[in-house]
Design an enzyme around this catalytic site. Structure first.
Site, PDB file in Angstrom:
ATOM      1  N   GLU A 166       4.930  36.674  29.444  1.00  9.81           N
ATOM      2  CA  GLU A 166       5.248  37.106  28.087  1.00  9.81           C
ATOM      3  C   GLU A 166       6.644  37.707  27.982  1.00  9.81           C
ATOM      4  OE1 GLU A 166       0.783  37.307  28.551  1.00  9.81           O
ATOM      5  OE2 GLU A 166       2.509  38.055  29.697  1.00  9.81           O
ATOM      6  N   HIS A 189      29.682  54.060  34.936  1.00  8.22           N
ATOM      7  CA  HIS A 189      29.477  53.552  36.285  1.00  8.22           C
ATOM      8  C   HIS A 189      30.748  52.852  36.757  1.00  8.22           C
ATOM      9  CE1 HIS A 189      24.953  53.875  35.971  1.00  8.22           C
ATOM     10  NE2 HIS A 189      25.310  53.916  34.704  1.00  8.22           N
ATOM     11  N   HIS A 236      -8.517  43.300  24.849  1.00  2.00           N
ATOM     12  CA  HIS A 236      -7.887  42.232  24.084  1.00  2.00           C
ATOM     13  C   HIS A 236      -7.799  42.543  22.595  1.00  2.00           C
ATOM     14  CE1 HIS A 236      -8.106  40.034  27.753  1.00  2.00           C
ATOM     15  NE2 HIS A 236      -7.788  38.871  27.210  1.00  2.00           N
ATOM     16  N   HIS A 256      28.153  54.828  41.888  1.00  2.00           N
ATOM     17  CA  HIS A 256      27.342  53.977  41.004  1.00  2.00           C
ATOM     18  C   HIS A 256      27.170  54.611  39.639  1.00  2.00           C
ATOM     19  CE1 HIS A 256      24.221  51.185  39.791  1.00  2.00           C
ATOM     20  NE2 HIS A 256      23.479  52.205  39.439  1.00  2.00           N
TER      21      HIS A 256
END
Length: 684
Positions: free
Chosen positions: A427, A28, A488, A275
Site C-alpha cells: 500500500e 545536514h 478491517h 550528519h
C-alpha cells in the site's frame, strides 16, 4: 578523465553546502559533502536536463531521496542556472535558486527550504523528506516513462526515453517503503531507473552497525536489479563507469552502491555531528583549507565553475531539448491526435467532451455498491481519457478499479502499454508510485480498503503537500465490512484523512453521487482526492423526488426538505448513512416532525462555499441537528454545533453480520429518529 576543474567544481559544491548550513545554524552538511562528487558526475556528464527549460517532457528526472541533503540540490540548481517555472508551467526569466536564496537556506520564504519541495523551487521533481518516499516515487516516474514510450513513440519519433535517477541514503534503505518499491521495480524490469545508494554508514544515532548490517547489494540482486559498486565516492571516473553500466542495462533497474565518507574533508568526517549539525566556524575554515578553498570567503564560486556547468549539462541539455522540440513539431504534423494528448497532459487538461462519457444511474431501491458504481464510471471515463491509469494494492476485484474494456491490458515487463497496474500488497509504495506517475503528468489512481490507508498515509500526505491530482480510491468504507471484524472496519480513518490540508475526501451516498464525484475529481489539476466507497449496495435515489446529485460539487447540499415551512430538525449524513437519514425522515414526518436531509459527501468543498450558501444549507436558526456516519464523530461538531447530536462510532467495531452490527452500534431509523426528537425537544 577527471580534471582540476572537476575537482574545483566538486569542492565548490561542498563549500556552498557547508556555508549554507553554517549560516542557517541548522541542517545536514556531511551527507551533501560526501556524495557531491557522484552528484556532480551525474549532472555534468549524464543527466539529460535543460536548465533553461526544466519542465520539458522528455527530461531525465533527478530525485534527491535523502532530502536532508537538500543543500546539495540547491547548490546544483544554482550552479547550473536552472530557470524558475511558475505554477502555470510558464518558464520565467529569473533563476530558480539565486545566491541570495542559498544564503537564506532554511529561512522563511526561502527557495532553499530544509528539504526539497515540489512546486516551491523549480528543478525539484518531487518533495522528499520522509525517507524512502523519494525512491518509491521515482519508481512511479519510471513506470510513467515506460508507459509514455509505449503509447506515443512511433518509428522515427522516440518522444519518450528519459531515465530516472534517485540518490538514496542508509535511512532510505532501512525504510520499508523502499523495499516495497524496489521489489516491484525489479519485477517490472524498469531499465530506465537508477538508484544511487550513498552508503556512508552513518545515521543520527551513530554508525549503522548498531541497526543495519545486511548485505544491501545481495538484497537488490535478489530483487532482480543490476548492481554495481563505486568503492570511493571521490573517484569521479569510477562513478562514470558505474553510470555507463546503467546506460548499458535495458532489462533491469540499476543500483549503484557508492561507499562515501560523510563530511568528506572535515575534521568531523564520518561522525553523527557532520550528519545532523553545522560543522562550526573553526571546522568550516579547516575544511575549506583542506579542500583548497579560500578559508574566509563564504559562498565562494569561481567563474570557471559556472562556465564548466554551462558547457556541460547546460549545453548538452539545451541541445537535447531543442532536438526533442523539433522532433515533436514534426510528430504533431504526422500524429496530430497523439500530439494533442501529450500537450493536454502537460497542461493537466482533459480531452474535449470527456464529461459525455459519464453514465447516469436510474432510481433503484435495491441499488448498487458505490464501489461498483465507481468501477463503471472509471471504465467509461478511462476510455475517454487515455492517460487515466492505475491499479490496486492487490485488491482490484474488491475495489473495482480494474479497467475491463477491450485493449485496456496490464502493465507488465513484457507489455508497457497496459492501463492496469498490479501493485501487489504494497500500500505504501502503491501510493508513492501513483504520486510519481502524477508528477509525470499522467492521471493515476491506486486503491485499497479504507482501513489500509493507514499504511499509505505518508504518501497520501505528500500528494496533498505537493498539490498533485493523485486519486486515492478506498472501498470497504465502514463497519459495513461486517464479519471481517474490527481489524478491517475503519473508524478513525475518515477523520484522519479529513484532517489533511489540501486533500478532498468524498464519501458519496449513491451511484449518481459517485458519478458527480468523478466529474469533480477528474478535472482536478492541483489537488489530490480520496474516494471512499461502500462494499454493500446503496439505494440509488429517485432524483425526481430529491435534489440532483450535481450538488456534490458544492460539497454538501439539501437533498430534501419538509413539504412546507421551515425544518424542525436537520439530518446530515454521508455515504450509506444518507439512506438511513431518509428512512428516519419518513418516520419523523409521519409523526409531524419537519425534517431537512443534507448530504455532505465532501466537507472540504462545502467549507469553501460562501457563508451565504452554507447558511442556506444549514440555517443558523435551526439548532436541532443530527449527524449520522459510521465512523468517528470527530469533526461533526462544526456542523451540528455544541448541542447537536452525532450518531457515530465511539469504539472499534466488531465481527458480526452487517445487520447485527447496525443494531449494536445504533445505525437504525429508530435510533436516528430518537436523536432527532431529543434535539427538537431540547431546542423548543
Amino acid at each position: 578523465m577527471t580534471t582540476d576543474l572537476d575537482t574545483l567544481s566538486v569542492n565548490t559544491i561542498r563549500g556552498l553546502c557547508m556555508d549554507a548550513v553554517q549560516r542557517a545554524e541548522s541542517g545536514h552538511p556531511g551527507t551533501p559533502m560526501g556524495i557531491a562528487p557522484v552528484a556532480y558526475t551525474l549532472w555534468q556528464r549524464f543527466l539529460r536536463f535543460d536548465p533553461a527549460d526544466p519542465i520539458w517532457p522528455n527530461r531525465d528526472r533527478f530525485v534527491l531521496s535523502e532530502g536532508h541533503a537538500s543543500a546539495l540540490l540547491w547548490s546544483l540548481l544554482h550552479l547550473t542556472g536552472v530557470r524558475a517555472v511558475d505554477p502555470d508551467y510558464e518558464v520565467l526569466g529569473r533563476p530558480s535558486v539565486t545566491l541570495d536564496d542559498l544564503k537564506t537556506y532554511r529561512q522563511l520564504d526561502s527557495r532553499c527550504p530544509g528539504h526539497p519541495e515540489y512546486r516551491w523551487t523549480s528543478g525539484v521533481e518531487t518533495t522528499t523528506g520522509p525517507l524512502g518516499q523519494g525512491v518509491a516515487t521515482s519508481v512511479g516516474m519510471a513506470v510513467a516513462g515506460q508507459w509514455l514510450a509505449a503509447r506515443y513513440n512511433r518509428g522515427s519519433f522516440p518522444l519518450f526515453d528519459f531515465n530516472v535517477y534517485a540518490i538514496a541514503g542508509d535511512g532510505d534503505m532501512m525504510e520499508g517503503i523502499s523495499a516495497e518499491a524496489a521489489s516491484l521495480a525489479g519485477h517490472l524490469r524498469l531499465g530506465n531507473l537508477c538508484w544511487i545508494y550513498d552508503s556512508n554508514r552513518t545515521t543520527i544515532e551513530g554508525h549503522t552497525d548498531i541497526t543495519f548490517t545486511e548485505d544491501v547489494a545481495e538484497r537488490f540482486l535478489a530483487y532482480g536489479w543490476n548492481v554495481t559498486t563505486v568503492a570511493d565516492a571521490n573517484d569521479l571516473d569510477a562513478a562514470e563507469r558505474a553510470l555507463h553500466s546503467f546506460h548499458a542495462e535495458h532489462e533491469r533497474p540499476t543500483l549503484v552502491l557508492v561507499h562515501s565518507h560523510i563530511g568528506y574533508g572535515s575534521p568531523v568526517e564520518d561522525s553523527p555531528k557532520a550528519h545532523g549539525e553545522p560543522l562550526g566556524p573553526d571546522a568550516v575554515r579547516e575544511t575549506k583549507r583542506f579542500l583548497g578553498l579560500p578559508e574566509d570567503t563564504d559562498f565562494y564560486i569561481p567563474d570557471q565553475v559556472y562556465e564548466r556547468f554551462a558547457q556541460g549539462i547546460g549545453a548538452r541539455g539545451g541541445t537535447a531539448r531543442t532536438a526533442w522540440q523539433s522532433r515533436f513539431d514534426a510528430y504533431r504534423v504526422q500524429y496530430p491526435e497523439l500530439a494533442d494528448e501529450i500537450e493536454r497532459m502537460q497542461r493537466r487538461e482533459l480531452p474535449d467532451g470527456w464529461q459525455d462519457a459519464l453514465p447516469t444511474f436510474p432510481a433503484d431501491a435495491k441499488g448498487i455498491a458505490s464501489r461498483d458504481a465507481s468501477g463503471q464510471v472509471l471504465n467509461a471515463l478511462a476510455q475517454a481519457v487515455p492517460w487515466l491509469l492505475g491499479g490496486s494494492a492487490d485488491l482490484a476485484p474488491s475495489t473495482k478499479t480494474r479497467q475491463t474494456f477491450p485493449g485496456a491490458g496490464d502493465f507488465q515487463a513484457d507489455d508497457r502499454s497496459g492501463r492496469n497496474l498490479h501493485l501487489g500488497v504494497r500500500e505504501h509504495a502503491a501510493a508513492a508510485i501513483a504520486n510519481g506517475m502524477a508528477l509525470t503528468k499522467l492521471r493515476p489512481y491506486w486503491s485499497t480498503f479504507l482501513i489500509f490507508s493507514d499504511y499509505a498515509r505518508a504518501a497520501i500526505r505528500l500528494s496533498a503537500l505537493m498539490e498533485i491530482p493523485t486519486l486515492h480510491i478506498f472501498s470497504h468504507d465502514s463497519i459495513g465490512v461486517g464479519a471481517d471484524g474490527p481489524t478491517h472496519q475503519p473508524v478513525e480513518q475518515l477523520a484522519s484523512l479529513r484532517a489533511m490540508p489540501g486533500l478532498l475526501v468524498f464519501r458519496p451516498a449513491d451511484a449518481n453521487e459517485v458519478v458527480e464525484t468523478w466529474r469533480v475529481v477528474a478535472g482536478l489539476r492541483h489537488e489530490p482526492a480520496a474516494l471512499v466507497l461502500s462494499r454493500q449496495p446503496l439505494p440509488t435515489f429517485d432524483r425526481n423526488r430529491l435534489a440532483p446529485a450535481s450538488g456534490v460539487a458544492m460539497g454538501g447540499y439539501v437533498l430534501t426538505d419538509p413539504p412546507s415551512g421551515n425544518p424542525d430538525v436537520i439530518l446530515l449524513a454521508t455515504g450509506s448513512e444518507v439512506a438511513l437519514a431518509l428512512a428516519a425522515r419518513d418516520e419523523l414526518t409521519a409523526d409531524g416532525v419537519a425534517v431537512r436531509v443534507v448530504s455532505m459527501p465532501c466537507w472540504e468543498l462545502f467549507d469553501r462555499q460562501s457563508h451565504q450558501y452554507r447558511d442556506q444549507v444549514l440555517p443558523p436558526a435551526v439548532r436541532a441537528r443530527v449527524a449520522i456516519e459510521q465512523a468517528s464523530t470527530l469533526g461533526w461538531e462544526r456542523y451540528v454545533g455544541d448541542t447537536g447530536a452525532v450518531v457515530g462510532m465511539h469504539t472499534f467495531g466488531a465481527s458480526a453480520p452487517l445487520k447485527q452490527l447496525l443494531r449494536k452500534f445504533g445505525f437504525t431509523p429508530e435510533r436516528v429518529s430518537q436523536a432527532a426528537r431529543e434535539q427538537v425537544a431540547a431546542n423548543i
